[in-house]
Design a protein around this motif. Structure first.
Motif, mmCIF file in Angstrom:
data_model
loop_
_atom_site.group_PDB
_atom_site.id
_atom_site.type_symbol
_atom_site.label_atom_id
_atom_site.label_comp_id
_atom_site.label_asym_id
_atom_site.label_seq_id
_atom_site.Cartn_x
_atom_site.Cartn_y
_atom_site.Cartn_z
ATOM 1 N N VAL A 1 8.442 11.195 -10.667
ATOM 2 C CA VAL A 1 8.603 10.562 -9.359
ATOM 3 C C VAL A 1 7.244 10.265 -8.736
ATOM 4 O O VAL A 1 7.018 9.184 -8.183
ATOM 5 C CB VAL A 1 9.431 11.466 -8.424
ATOM 6 C CG1 VAL A 1 9.274 11.026 -6.973
ATOM 7 C CG2 VAL A 1 10.905 11.422 -8.816
ATOM 8 N N SER A 2 6.330 11.215 -8.823
ATOM 9 C CA SER A 2 4.995 11.016 -8.275
ATOM 10 C C SER A 2 4.300 9.837 -8.954
ATOM 11 O O SER A 2 3.612 9.044 -8.289
ATOM 12 C CB SER A 2 4.157 12.290 -8.443
ATOM 13 O OG SER A 2 4.739 13.368 -7.745
ATOM 14 N N ALA B 1 7.060 -7.489 -9.690
ATOM 15 C CA ALA B 1 5.863 -6.963 -10.353
ATOM 16 C C ALA B 1 6.220 -6.057 -11.521
ATOM 17 O O ALA B 1 5.585 -6.100 -12.579
ATOM 18 C CB ALA B 1 5.005 -6.207 -9.339
ATOM 19 N N LEU B 2 7.254 -5.230 -11.351
ATOM 20 C CA LEU B 2 7.683 -4.333 -12.429
ATOM 21 C C LEU B 2 8.236 -5.119 -13.603
ATOM 22 O O LEU B 2 8.024 -4.760 -14.772
ATOM 23 C CB LEU B 2 8.728 -3.340 -11.905
ATOM 24 C CG LEU B 2 8.219 -2.302 -10.897
ATOM 25 C CD1 LEU B 2 9.356 -1.485 -10.333
ATOM 26 C CD2 LEU B 2 7.175 -1.381 -11.539
ATOM 27 N N PHE C 1 -1.014 -2.480 -3.086
ATOM 28 C CA PHE C 1 -2.429 -2.314 -2.744
ATOM 29 C C PHE C 1 -2.644 -1.254 -1.663
ATOM 30 O O PHE C 1 -3.596 -1.319 -0.886
ATOM 31 C CB PHE C 1 -3.039 -3.653 -2.285
ATOM 32 C CG PHE C 1 -2.973 -4.737 -3.320
ATOM 33 C CD1 PHE C 1 -3.863 -4.742 -4.393
ATOM 34 C CD2 PHE C 1 -2.025 -5.733 -3.236
ATOM 35 C CE1 PHE C 1 -3.800 -5.736 -5.358
ATOM 36 C CE2 PHE C 1 -1.957 -6.735 -4.197
ATOM 37 C CZ PHE C 1 -2.847 -6.740 -5.269
ATOM 38 N N GLY C 2 -1.737 -0.268 -1.622
ATOM 39 C CA GLY C 2 -1.873 0.811 -0.654
ATOM 40 C C GLY C 2 -1.767 0.361 0.783
ATOM 41 O O GLY C 2 -2.196 1.062 1.698
ATOM 42 N N GLU D 1 2.578 4.195 -8.703
ATOM 43 C CA GLU D 1 2.544 2.841 -9.258
ATOM 44 C C GLU D 1 2.988 1.813 -8.219
ATOM 45 O O GLU D 1 2.381 0.744 -8.076
ATOM 46 C CB GLU D 1 3.443 2.757 -10.493
ATOM 47 C CG GLU D 1 3.466 1.370 -11.135
ATOM 48 C CD GLU D 1 4.435 1.267 -12.298
ATOM 49 O OE1 GLU D 1 4.379 0.251 -13.023
ATOM 50 O OE2 GLU D 1 5.251 2.196 -12.477
ATOM 51 N N LEU D 2 4.042 2.116 -7.471
ATOM 52 C CA LEU D 2 4.544 1.196 -6.450
ATOM 53 C C LEU D 2 3.523 1.004 -5.333
ATOM 54 O O LEU D 2 3.353 -0.107 -4.817
ATOM 55 C CB LEU D 2 5.868 1.712 -5.886
ATOM 56 C CG LEU D 2 7.015 1.873 -6.902
ATOM 57 C CD1 LEU D 2 8.266 2.408 -6.218
ATOM 58 C CD2 LEU D 2 7.317 0.552 -7.601
#
Length: 300
Positions: free
Chosen positions: A51-52, A81-82, A63-64, A57-58
């Motif tokens: 999960v982490s 994107a995935l 871009f945070g 990745e998301l």
């Protein structure tokens, strides 16, 4: 006196409301939310680790970027994107499930103002890859050459159907003779399974000074050794030949051996029977025993 107290209370209430307003409108990020709620939402184990990784990745795809509202457009961006990263619908669904759980908690706590509508993507009912006996022999021999501990770990996984995290999280006190109990499971529910002779031997050969027989294994290093070994034995071009195939192989062998689906479900620790039904087609040969029953019951 009353007037002074009333005015003081009014300003105190106004300050509290403004503080709440600032909190609810303050932007956050997926990584910040993960750090805040990961220990609340997920128990220690391989699932929490996965999960982490998913949320990380998301967050990277976004871009945070900070947000106060998580929109449908943001969700569409993630899914697109995935897919560009060749993620299957099944993989995307797992990542979106983790995201949904995190955002729902954040929304409940006032960190996020609005949520998107999560829709489960249709998954293909593909063939489950499992190891044939000769493939197991070749692959395990190559792994043993790299590390006897890794080789013993593979034997344990294929004969118990344990997930990697369940195996590395095993402690010596969880082993009772020829039976083992897994406490750190994906579902959070413990389960106990009996051990084969070679699984017992694999455990007994491990270092007793460690917390558990396989606690010294670092999953990233094990996966690297696995990939090298599968290349060496001619399985390098098969993307489904990953360590999790050992769990699939265990389940497939149980079903092929005539074990009923309910028992296989209990053995694997699946939360729903639907998850175990993926292996049901392997038992189709057992239908042959139905014919004599019907013939005996038919009127002359």
């Amino acid at each position: 006196m009353w007037k002074h107290t009333h005015i003081s209370s009014f300003y105190q209430l106004d300050y509290q409301l403004s503080t709440i307003s600032e909190k609810t409108t303050q932007s956050t990020s997926l990584r910040s939310l993960l750090e805040r709620y990961v220990d609340v939402l997920w128990e220690p184990g391989s699932h929490k680790y996965n999960v982490s990784s998913f949320i990380g990745e998301l967050d990277e795809i976004l871009f945070g970027a900070p947000f106060s509202h998580f929109t449908d457009a943001m969700l569409d961006t993630l899914v697109a994107a995935l897919r560009q990263r060749d993620n299957s619908n099944a993989t995307i669904n797992r990542k979106m499930a983790a995201l949904s759980k995190l955002l729902r908690k954040a929304h409940k706590m006032g960190d996020v103002q609005s949520l998107p509508e999560f829709k489960r993507l249709k998954e293909k009912a593909g063939r489950i890859r499992f190891l044939e006996p000769d493939e197991e022999t070749r692959l395990f021999a190559a792994i043993f050459e790299k590390s006897e501990l890794y080789g013993r770990f593979c034997i344990f996984l294929i004969d118990t159907g344990a997930r990697l995290g369940e195996g590395t999280g095993l402690r010596w006190q969880d082993i009772h003779g020829e039976r083992v109990t897994f406490w750190l499971t994906k579902s959070g529910k413990s389960r106990s399974v009996p051990l084969t002779e070679r699984a017992v031997a694999a455990i007994q050969a491990c270092d007793r000074t460690r917390r558990g027989p396989f606690s010294g294994i670092v999953q990233a290093k094990f996966r690297a050794a696995w990939n090298e070994a599968k290349d060496e034995v001619g399985l390098g071009s098969e993307p489904d030949v990953v360590p999790h195939i050992l769990r699939h192989t265990c389940a497939s062998r149980l079903v092929q051996g005539g074990i009923d689906i309910r028992r296989v479900q209990t053995w694997l620790g699946h939360q729903t029977l639907q998850m175990t039904m993926r292996y049901a087609h392997l038992a189709s040969g057992d239908l042959d025993i139905c014919v004599p029953v019907l013939e005996r019951a038919a009127p002359n």
